[in-house]
Design an enzyme around this catalytic site. Sequence first.
Site, PDB file in Angstrom:
ATOM      1  N   ASP A 104       3.181  23.981  -1.680  1.00 25.90           N
ATOM      2  CA  ASP A 104       4.569  23.900  -2.145  1.00 25.90           C
ATOM      3  C   ASP A 104       5.225  22.564  -1.793  1.00 25.90           C
ATOM      4  OD1 ASP A 104       4.572  24.426   0.564  1.00 25.90           O
ATOM      5  OD2 ASP A 104       6.252  25.832   0.498  1.00 25.90           O
ATOM      6  N   HIS A 133      -7.406  -5.242  -1.233  1.00 29.52           N
ATOM      7  CA  HIS A 133      -6.255  -4.437  -0.837  1.00 29.52           C
ATOM      8  C   HIS A 133      -5.353  -5.152   0.174  1.00 29.52           C
ATOM      9  CE1 HIS A 133      -4.055  -0.682  -0.611  1.00 29.52           C
ATOM     10  NE2 HIS A 133      -4.085  -0.754   0.716  1.00 29.52           N
ATOM     11  N   SER A 173       0.834  -1.196   0.000  1.00 30.18           N
ATOM     12  CA  SER A 173       0.000   0.000   0.000  1.00 30.18           C
ATOM     13  C   SER A 173       0.876   1.256   0.000  1.00 30.18           C
ATOM     14  CB  SER A 173      -0.959  -0.041   1.190  1.00 30.18           C
ATOM     15  OG  SER A 173      -1.915   0.971   1.108  1.00 30.18           O
TER      16      SER A 173
END
Length: 440
Positions: A362, A415, A150
């Site tokens: 940023d 998953h 993951s």
Amino acid sequence: MNPLDPAHRQTELLERGGFGYRTHVFRLPLDHAAPDGESISVFAREISDLARPDAPWLVYFQGGPGFRADRPAAPAGWIKEALKEFRVLLLDQRGTGLSSPANRKTLPARGDAAAQAAYLSQFRADSIVADAEAIRTALGSPPWTILGQSFGGFCALSYLSQHPEGLREVLITAGLAPLHGHPDRVYRATFARTAARNAEYFARYPADQDLAKRIARHLAEHAEFLPSGERLTPHRFQMLGGLLGGNSRIDLLHYLLEDAFPSPTGRAESAPALSDAFLEQVSAVVSYAQNPLYAVLHEAVYCQGEASNWSAARVAAERGDMDALADSFMFTGEAIMPWYFDEDPALVPLREVAELLARKADWPALYDPARLARNEVPVAATAYFDDIYVDHGLASETAAAVRGLKLWETGDYHHDGLRADGEKIFATLLAMARGGSAPA
């Protein structure tokens, strides 16, 4: 680095059941671009087969973000398979477990919310990879093998981008992150898969649709409190959809709903309150007390030069079908919503910090597409067709952008495939990285 050096401390090897266990603590820069500045502590646990004490290293990058490494009582699953060839290093990623933990109790020492947010901006995959490469050097290891599950796969892609010289081979399970683009594209894809998984669940357990709606409406009309004291709200109840991300956990969700009302009929109107058994189990799923960084940094792990601006909440509103009190009930998944920081006591003190990180634009790049396009490190990865957290389409796009990556595409797992069938998945990926083909 000498084991006696205060920058690297290790315990004596503990022998148990034919395996050796040792812990390591490394003192590393908070900002690897400023190595003489502030430092943090990073913890790792070594597991080895005593018959192969000098086996090469394999480092495991845990999923998350914000989860500590597993604490296995004995080798099992993929670890058992890996120990046939490797020494395994289970890394508590910075801020988790015993690695300078970052949470509501420790972060206030950093100063105000702005200072805390600046500190946490150093806790993404790029910094985790820099830690790992410094640890490899400290251990005197040649290029080593890494396994990323993951979010650990996100770290593996960053490692390939930043320090491919430190890698022998890379194995990734359910963790091929998008290399570019805003988090919005992630949530548009994964919410669609979450909706499909809900449809699959309610087809398997049709009566649970009415039961889930009853529970949500009961929570809207009655104050129910978790054992820790916070109120369970209808939209917090939806968070149980995190169980839909697993092969077997889908059935655990059904068993959990069965416990909701003491009445054997399961009818809300015949019960004065939700059962203690139900509330206890729910608390374990919906609280972020053990892993607050998961909530604080979840969207930030995708960001490169853009702010997330609470991506999941905006995309959910855009969809318009995720209201907890709608005529058709839908569980949500692992997406983080801003109201979590109003309702979860472990997150309430981090509300302003989370807001600052959601608006931070940023963020530096996490991946180097040009370097990945000319990659020479053997890489093998899985992409699961029905994964509700790492979208198959986006994963396939990333796989095509990494030179030489061998992709195993399958519908056999969700998953948590590595947890469900770790020995097979690990052995298959290792064989693929060394020249084998993906299973048909």
